[in-house]
Write a protein that holds these residues in place. Structure first.
Motif, PDB file in Angstrom:
ATOM      1  N   ALA A 389      24.148  27.245  44.157  1.00 55.38           N
ATOM      2  CA  ALA A 389      24.042  27.339  42.710  1.00 55.38           C
ATOM      3  C   ALA A 389      24.868  28.528  42.205  1.00 55.38           C
ATOM      4  O   ALA A 389      25.090  29.507  42.923  1.00 55.38           O
ATOM      5  CB  ALA A 389      22.587  27.499  42.296  1.00 55.38           C
ATOM      6  N   ASP A 390      25.322  28.431  40.959  1.00 52.93           N
ATOM      7  CA  ASP A 390      26.133  29.504  40.384  1.00 52.93           C
ATOM      8  C   ASP A 390      25.307  30.716  39.993  1.00 52.93           C
ATOM      9  O   ASP A 390      25.837  31.819  39.870  1.00 52.93           O
ATOM     10  CB  ASP A 390      26.884  28.981  39.153  1.00 52.93           C
ATOM     11  N   ASP A 391      24.016  30.524  39.762  1.00 50.82           N
ATOM     12  CA  ASP A 391      23.183  31.623  39.298  1.00 50.82           C
ATOM     13  C   ASP A 391      21.811  31.526  39.951  1.00 50.82           C
ATOM     14  O   ASP A 391      21.401  30.458  40.422  1.00 50.82           O
ATOM     15  CB  ASP A 391      23.049  31.568  37.768  1.00 50.82           C
ATOM     16  N   ASP A 392      21.102  32.662  39.974  1.00 56.90           N
ATOM     17  CA  ASP A 392      19.734  32.657  40.468  1.00 56.90           C
ATOM     18  C   ASP A 392      18.872  31.754  39.578  1.00 56.90           C
ATOM     19  O   ASP A 392      19.068  31.709  38.359  1.00 56.90           O
ATOM     20  CB  ASP A 392      19.137  34.063  40.430  1.00 56.90           C
ATOM     21  N   VAL A 393      17.932  31.073  40.198  1.00 53.51           N
ATOM     22  CA  VAL A 393      16.992  30.239  39.453  1.00 53.51           C
ATOM     23  C   VAL A 393      15.587  30.748  39.740  1.00 53.51           C
ATOM     24  O   VAL A 393      15.118  30.681  40.881  1.00 53.51           O
ATOM     25  CB  VAL A 393      17.106  28.758  39.842  1.00 53.51           C
ATOM     26  N   THR A 394      14.944  31.288  38.715  1.00 55.36           N
ATOM     27  CA  THR A 394      13.609  31.849  38.868  1.00 55.36           C
ATOM     28  C   THR A 394      12.714  31.284  37.786  1.00 55.36           C
ATOM     29  O   THR A 394      13.129  31.191  36.623  1.00 55.36           O
ATOM     30  CB  THR A 394      13.646  33.384  38.783  1.00 55.36           C
ATOM     31  N   LEU A 395      11.505  30.895  38.147  1.00 57.39           N
ATOM     32  CA  LEU A 395      10.586  30.331  37.172  1.00 57.39           C
ATOM     33  C   LEU A 395       9.143  30.579  37.580  1.00 57.39           C
ATOM     34  O   LEU A 395       8.850  30.746  38.774  1.00 57.39           O
ATOM     35  CB  LEU A 395      10.812  28.822  36.991  1.00 57.39           C
ATOM     36  N   VAL A 396       8.271  30.611  36.584  1.00 62.54           N
ATOM     37  CA  VAL A 396       6.833  30.743  36.802  1.00 62.54           C
ATOM     38  C   VAL A 396       6.142  29.716  35.918  1.00 62.54           C
ATOM     39  O   VAL A 396       6.530  29.531  34.740  1.00 62.54           O
ATOM     40  CB  VAL A 396       6.319  32.156  36.457  1.00 62.54           C
ATOM     41  N   VAL A 397       5.136  29.055  36.464  1.00 67.24           N
ATOM     42  CA  VAL A 397       4.344  28.080  35.711  1.00 67.24           C
ATOM     43  C   VAL A 397       2.888  28.545  35.720  1.00 67.24           C
ATOM     44  O   VAL A 397       2.352  28.889  36.786  1.00 67.24           O
ATOM     45  CB  VAL A 397       4.452  26.675  36.319  1.00 67.24           C
ATOM     46  N   VAL A 398       2.291  28.558  34.544  1.00 68.75           N
ATOM     47  CA  VAL A 398       0.861  28.842  34.420  1.00 68.75           C
ATOM     48  C   VAL A 398       0.217  27.618  33.773  1.00 68.75           C
ATOM     49  O   VAL A 398       0.594  27.237  32.667  1.00 68.75           O
ATOM     50  CB  VAL A 398       0.600  30.090  33.539  1.00 68.75           C
ATOM     51  N   SER A 399      -0.705  27.000  34.474  1.00 64.12           N
ATOM     52  CA  SER A 399      -1.398  25.812  33.956  1.00 64.12           C
ATOM     53  C   SER A 399      -2.842  26.155  33.650  1.00 64.12           C
ATOM     54  O   SER A 399      -3.494  26.895  34.391  1.00 64.12           O
ATOM     55  CB  SER A 399      -1.364  24.680  34.994  1.00 64.12           C
ATOM     56  N   ARG A 400      -3.328  25.605  32.548  1.00 61.78           N
ATOM     57  CA  ARG A 400      -4.752  25.737  32.241  1.00 61.78           C
ATOM     58  C   ARG A 400      -5.380  24.361  32.374  1.00 61.78           C
ATOM     59  O   ARG A 400      -5.088  23.454  31.632  1.00 61.78           O
ATOM     60  CB  ARG A 400      -4.961  26.286  30.822  1.00 61.78           C
ATOM     61  N   GLY A 401      -6.258  24.244  33.374  1.00 62.77           N
ATOM     62  CA  GLY A 401      -6.814  22.917  33.707  1.00 62.77           C
ATOM     63  C   GLY A 401      -7.798  22.453  32.671  1.00 62.77           C
ATOM     64  O   GLY A 401      -8.233  23.202  31.791  1.00 62.77           O
TER      65      GLY A 401
END
Length: 401
Positions: A389-401
């Motif tokens: 990939a050309d760039d870093d890929v960073t992600l966070v997911v917060v789910s409320r059940g």
């Protein structure tokens, strides 16, 4: 070229296991061509006036040519037909003036077929002064002599290759450390209020200039995601500095935290010509209320169960730009069934690179459904990241059940 030759079968087996472990740690098998290695093989061909100079990695079943890769495709050679498979088991340079006169190699097909190998000189390569992982070799189709001065020069070129290999090993170790410092996924039952967190950081250059962190206390989740300008090792060093500054300020007001981090780091970021965009939030796990401050980031969305979404706008400048960024608080609510997704612009690049990508991104969040929780959403996006990939890929997911 220090290691002693193993003698007993058990010693040979242990030696080979350690060697193969070193090969695996390099993570160079089946990787594309790299100029840092091709430069060395070009120089070797010119210096020694040979038609072939190669850097080969030897595992338990093949010789893999890392450099050069004609047409971008590396060739494999079975160990039974490889000269380098013999060299990698030795502690010093092997020189074969005429392969037809050498019992170790005369019966190999590389000597009798169209490759017509006659001269060979191979220098074993190590990343730890102990376990050989491959070779730098010279090949010619006519017999030739090899002087002591040429042997010394080949040894010096081999040392150059080893320094490049060591850089690879060091980066791999840095990647391992950086990944282990990231927080692990927290399942819903581990967070009061039925919240579920997951994240990922996929570096473009071994180590990332992005980071994410979260900290959970009774009744609250504190979350930070930052994208530091810079890639590779330099970006990773700065990201670690920013991460540490935020980690020392958990539990305080989000705007105050950013102001204090900016005050602490503005001289360092300014001296390195860098800055960092970021999203920093606290979530009340009893109500789903989100209080956040966004430093020039603007890449956070709350996705509702029907696929609609709202974007949380930036509330100030990136840190490291000015001494007073005038950050303000933003507020949102994570209702039951909602998911918060915050990410770096490397994720946008998987689509069209613009904010128009938010529509398909939100659609993928919804398509992931509730089964598998936040981790399933993270896996959906990381599966889209290409190997280089050309760039870093960073992600966070917060789910409320």
């Amino acid at each position: 070229m220090e290691p002693a030759e193993p003698t007993a079968p058990s010693d040979r087996d242990r030696f080979e296991r350690l060697r193969l472990d070193a090969v695996e740690r390099l993570n160079l098998l089946d990787t594309p061509a790299e100029e840092r290695f091709d430069r060395i093989t070009r120089i070797a061909r010119e210096l020694f006036d040979v038609p072939i100079a190669e850097i080969n990695i030897i595992d338990d079943r093949r010789q893999y040519t890392k450099s050069p890769q004609p047409g971008g495709v590396a060739g494999d050679i079975a160990l039974d037909d490889s000269f380098c498979a013999v060299t990698v088991q030795q502690s010093d340079i092997i020189v074969v003036p005429d392969a037809t006169q050498d019992d170790r190699f005369s019966s190999r097909s590389a000597v009798s077929d169209e490759r017509h190998i006659r001269f060979y000189a191979g220098r074993p390569l190590s990343i730890d002064q102990q376990n050989q992982v491959g070779t730098l070799c010279l090949v010619d189709t006519t017999p030739r002599a090899f002087s002591d001065e040429q042997r010394q020069l080949l040894d010096e070129l081999g040392g150059w290759v080893e320094r490049e290999l060591q850089d690879t090993a060091d980066l791999d170790r840095a990647t391992e450390v950086q990944q282990k410092l990231l927080p692990h996924r927290q399942p819903a039952q581990a967070v009061p209020g039925g919240f579920d967190l997951a994240g990922a950081c996929v570096p473009a250059m071994a180590v990332a200039g992005d980071f994410y962190a979260w900290h959970g206390e009774e009744g609250e989740i504190e979350l930070t995601l930052a994208d530091v300008m810079g890639k590779g090792t330099a970006g990773a060093i700065l990201a670690a500095t920013v991460r540490s500054a935020f980690q020392s300020r958990t539990g305080i007001d989000v705007v105050t935290a950013i102001e204090q981090v900016n005050e602490q780091l503005i001289d360092d970021l300014g001296a390195t010509g860098s800055f960092a965009t970021l999203f920093h939030a606290r979530i009340d796990t009893s109500t789903g209320a989100i209080v956040y401050a966004d430093g020039g980031h603007g890449l956070t969305i709350v996705v509702h169960p029907d696929g609609s979404y709202e974007r949380l706008e930036a509330t100030g400048l990136p840190i490291g730009i000015v001494s007073d960024g005038l950050w303000t608080r933003g507020e949102a609510v994570l209702a039951r069934g909602d998911r918060l997704l915050t990410f770096t612009d490397g994720l946008l690049d998987l689509f069209d690179g613009s904010l128009e990508s938010l529509d398909p991104i939100a659609a993928l969040v919804r398509a992931a459904g509730s089964a598998g929780g936040s981790q399933r959403v993270v896996d959906t996006f990381t599966s889209l990241v290409p190997p280089r990939a050309d760039d870093d890929v960073t992600l966070v997911v917060v789910s409320r059940g």
